[in-house]
Motif scaffolding. Structure first.
Motif, PDB file in Angstrom:
ATOM      1  N   VAL A 154      18.628 -52.726 -60.305  1.00 26.10           N
ATOM      2  CA  VAL A 154      18.675 -52.265 -58.681  1.00 26.10           C
ATOM      3  C   VAL A 154      18.109 -50.553 -58.989  1.00 26.10           C
ATOM      4  O   VAL A 154      16.975 -49.891 -57.872  1.00 26.10           O
ATOM      5  N   GLN A 155      18.676 -50.404 -60.498  1.00 24.41           N
ATOM      6  CA  GLN A 155      18.847 -48.515 -60.241  1.00 24.41           C
ATOM      7  C   GLN A 155      17.494 -47.821 -60.471  1.00 24.41           C
ATOM      8  O   GLN A 155      16.346 -47.242 -59.566  1.00 24.41           O
ATOM      9  N   GLU A 156      15.900 -49.066 -61.759  1.00 21.31           N
ATOM     10  CA  GLU A 156      15.128 -48.882 -61.642  1.00 21.31           C
ATOM     11  C   GLU A 156      14.318 -49.089 -59.636  1.00 21.31           C
ATOM     12  O   GLU A 156      13.059 -48.437 -60.088  1.00 21.31           O
ATOM     13  N   LEU A 157      14.519 -49.828 -59.423  1.00 19.32           N
ATOM     14  CA  LEU A 157      13.993 -50.184 -57.521  1.00 19.32           C
ATOM     15  C   LEU A 157      14.287 -49.197 -56.719  1.00 19.32           C
ATOM     16  O   LEU A 157      13.136 -48.440 -56.504  1.00 19.32           O
ATOM     17  N   VAL A 158      15.431 -48.857 -56.911  1.00 17.84           N
ATOM     18  CA  VAL A 158      15.749 -47.256 -55.993  1.00 17.84           C
ATOM     19  C   VAL A 158      14.315 -46.036 -56.110  1.00 17.84           C
ATOM     20  O   VAL A 158      14.447 -45.376 -55.776  1.00 17.84           O
ATOM     21  N   ARG A 159      15.088 -45.562 -57.621  1.00 21.52           N
ATOM     22  CA  ARG A 159      14.658 -44.553 -58.444  1.00 21.52           C
ATOM     23  C   ARG A 159      12.819 -45.200 -57.574  1.00 21.52           C
ATOM     24  O   ARG A 159      12.600 -43.805 -57.044  1.00 21.52           O
ATOM     25  N   ALA A 160      12.347 -45.798 -57.533  1.00 14.94           N
ATOM     26  CA  ALA A 160      11.182 -46.066 -57.041  1.00 14.94           C
ATOM     27  C   ALA A 160      10.971 -46.163 -56.259  1.00 14.94           C
ATOM     28  O   ALA A 160       9.721 -45.188 -55.186  1.00 14.94           O
ATOM     29  N   LEU A 161      11.887 -46.190 -55.302  1.00 10.35           N
ATOM     30  CA  LEU A 161      11.604 -46.472 -53.891  1.00 10.35           C
ATOM     31  C   LEU A 161      12.047 -44.793 -53.333  1.00 10.35           C
ATOM     32  O   LEU A 161      11.260 -44.436 -52.494  1.00 10.35           O
ATOM     33  N   LEU A 162      12.615 -44.349 -53.808  1.00  5.10           N
ATOM     34  CA  LEU A 162      12.822 -42.880 -53.654  1.00  5.10           C
ATOM     35  C   LEU A 162      11.629 -41.819 -53.951  1.00  5.10           C
ATOM     36  O   LEU A 162      10.981 -40.717 -53.186  1.00  5.10           O
ATOM     37  N   ASP A 163      10.507 -42.494 -55.178  1.00  2.00           N
ATOM     38  CA  ASP A 163      10.338 -41.148 -55.797  1.00  2.00           C
ATOM     39  C   ASP A 163       8.387 -41.546 -54.736  1.00  2.00           C
ATOM     40  O   ASP A 163       7.966 -40.616 -54.196  1.00  2.00           O
ATOM     41  N   LEU A 164       8.287 -43.107 -54.088  1.00  2.00           N
ATOM     42  CA  LEU A 164       7.416 -43.797 -53.589  1.00  2.00           C
ATOM     43  C   LEU A 164       7.493 -42.247 -51.843  1.00  2.00           C
ATOM     44  O   LEU A 164       6.389 -42.523 -51.765  1.00  2.00           O
ATOM     45  N   VAL A 165       8.952 -42.540 -51.192  1.00  2.00           N
ATOM     46  CA  VAL A 165       9.013 -42.070 -50.509  1.00  2.00           C
ATOM     47  C   VAL A 165       8.611 -40.465 -50.239  1.00  2.00           C
ATOM     48  O   VAL A 165       7.532 -40.142 -49.726  1.00  2.00           O
ATOM     49  N   GLU A 166       8.935 -40.130 -51.484  1.00  2.00           N
ATOM     50  CA  GLU A 166       8.328 -38.171 -51.705  1.00  2.00           C
ATOM     51  C   GLU A 166       6.600 -38.458 -51.807  1.00  2.00           C
ATOM     52  O   GLU A 166       6.504 -37.418 -50.849  1.00  2.00           O
ATOM     53  N   GLY A 167       6.120 -39.468 -52.669  1.00  2.00           N
ATOM     54  CA  GLY A 167       4.744 -39.007 -52.491  1.00  2.00           C
ATOM     55  C   GLY A 167       4.238 -39.550 -51.187  1.00  2.00           C
ATOM     56  O   GLY A 167       3.402 -38.475 -50.822  1.00  2.00           O
ATOM     57  N   GLN A 168       4.430 -40.909 -50.513  1.00  2.00           N
ATOM     58  CA  GLN A 168       4.071 -40.673 -49.178  1.00  2.00           C
ATOM     59  C   GLN A 168       3.955 -39.599 -48.170  1.00  2.00           C
ATOM     60  O   GLN A 168       3.543 -39.089 -47.835  1.00  2.00           O
ATOM     61  N   SER A 169       5.202 -38.979 -48.056  1.00  2.00           N
ATOM     62  CA  SER A 169       5.669 -37.695 -47.534  1.00  2.00           C
ATOM     63  C   SER A 169       4.743 -36.668 -47.635  1.00  2.00           C
ATOM     64  O   SER A 169       4.317 -36.226 -46.823  1.00  2.00           O
ATOM     65  N   HIS A 170       5.154 -36.403 -49.333  1.00  2.00           N
ATOM     66  CA  HIS A 170       3.774 -35.276 -49.191  1.00  2.00           C
ATOM     67  C   HIS A 170       2.209 -35.530 -49.042  1.00  2.00           C
ATOM     68  O   HIS A 170       0.914 -34.643 -48.308  1.00  2.00           O
ATOM     69  N   ASP A 171       2.023 -36.811 -48.910  1.00  2.00           N
ATOM     70  CA  ASP A 171       1.000 -37.635 -48.672  1.00  2.00           C
ATOM     71  C   ASP A 171       0.317 -37.003 -47.132  1.00  2.00           C
ATOM     72  O   ASP A 171      -1.129 -36.726 -47.178  1.00  2.00           O
ATOM     73  N   VAL A 172       1.170 -37.007 -46.586  1.00  2.00           N
ATOM     74  CA  VAL A 172       0.906 -37.104 -45.012  1.00  2.00           C
ATOM     75  C   VAL A 172       0.614 -35.638 -44.905  1.00  2.00           C
ATOM     76  O   VAL A 172      -0.208 -34.458 -44.400  1.00  2.00           O
TER      77      VAL A 172
END
Length: 347
Positions: A154-172
């Motif tokens: 669960v920790q792996e997936l949560v970490r990835a989701l938070l990093d993914l959202v941050e990366g997508q936010s920067h992309d926008v």
């Protein structure tokens, strides 16, 4: 179904039928548990049925399932089996589909995997809710693994989701940022694309019971590979063919998106870079001719070469990290083959 212990020798991306043998039944079961409206939209996105729910005899628009393949092979690499990693493989594929549904909404892309995107068929609210449902289903997958493994998974997936959202936010945010450096772009790509590939690889290790050091190596392998994959995807977005990619080629240039070739080209000091900066700064919409011209200028200013070079650098870093995970020789070879094919994508 007979027990599958691993891929046949020489099996490489994108033809990973051994992955589908395990993944598809489990993925269908996860989607079947969604609320009816979201189940229908998700199955359409996967290419399992038409918009009206009619089953398709030939699966249309199917993705390449590379992230599940990485999860399963990474489990094998540290002494486990593909089936050990199946919950993680399903979870990362569900999350990947969640990101695609939301990306198409945010980008206004009407085509996905050679078919109309979910939002253009079912509407924007349905696409957003279906993405949300897929993310929730992914969390359920990793939370229901054996109790001794669940917290780390669960920790792996949560970490990835938070990093993914941050990366997508920067992309926008880059769309409204006058200057984006190559370093900033690569950090964004590591979150947007590398985080989920890193998660897939790490989950393979976690669910196979590997120690923290080996999981760390697998995670870094996936993250570097994800950035290399993004470099290749950016190249396809400008110089690929819609018939190959399933998405409108050149749309990123028309929208003035700052993909890696563009960012590298805009950092140049020659006349081609100057002309490209003027074109990107123009307040008027870009015509078809402007998009063609922008493509030429990006290449002349060195953007294409820079992206190709960066993909190779990231690949080298990925393989160094994989070595740190002490993988079995056969799994290392197959992961290396998959990785190499990912950045030699047909344009």
């Amino acid at each position: 179904m007979s027990q599958i212990t691993g891929p046949a020798p020489g099996t490489v991306f994108p033809r990973l039928s051994w992955v589908d043998d395990l993944l598809v039944p489990a993925l269908r079961a996860a989607v079947a548990d969604l609320p009816e409206a979201e189940r229908r939209a998700a199955g359409y996105h996967r290419g399992w049925w038409a918009a009206d729910g009619t089953p398709l005899t030939a699966v249309a628009g199917r993705g390449k399932t590379v992230r599940p393949a990485l999860a399963m092979l990474c489990a094998v690499a540290v002494g486990g089996t593909p089936r050990d990693a199946l919950p993680g493989a399903v979870a990362v594929e569900l999350v990947h589909d969640f990101t695609l549904l939301h990306d198409d909404v945010m980008d206004g892309d009407a085509l996905r995997r050679h078919r109309p995107a979910v939002w253009s068929v079912f509407g924007t609210p349905s696409a957003i809710l279906t993405g949300d449902a897929l993310m929730a289903a992914a969390m359920r997958e990793v939370s229901e693994v054996p109790p001794r493994l669940a917290p780390a998974a669960v920790q792996e997936l949560v970490r990835a989701l938070l990093d993914l959202v941050e990366g997508q936010s920067h992309d926008v945010a880059f769309e409204d940022t006058a200057e984006v450096t190559v370093a900033q772009y690569l950090a964004m790509a590591e979150g947007k694309t590398g985080s989920l590939m890193g998660c897939a690889c790490a989950l393979g290790g976690v669910l196979a019971g590997a120690d923290a050091e080996r999981v760390r190596g697998l995670r870094e392998f996936g993250r570097r590979l994800g950035v290399a994959f993004q470099c290749a995807d950016d190249l396809l977005g400008i110089w690929g063919r819609t018939a190959r990619s399933g998405k409108p080629v050149g749309a990123d240039l028309t929208a003035r998106k700052k993909s890696l070739p563009v960012v590298a080209a805009l950092a140049g000091t020659d006349s081609a870079a100057d002309l490209l900066r003027s074109l990107y700064a123009s307040p008027r919409p870009l015509s078809e001719e402007d998009t063609r011209r922008a493509r030429e200028l990006v290449e002349k200013a060195g953007g294409r070469q820079a992206a190709e070079d960066e993909a190779r650098r990231q690949m080298s870093a990925a393989l160094r990290a994989l070595s740190c995970a002490r993988p079995t020789a056969d799994a290392y070879r197959q992961l290396q083959e998959i990785a190499a094919t990912m950045i030699r994508r047909d344009s």
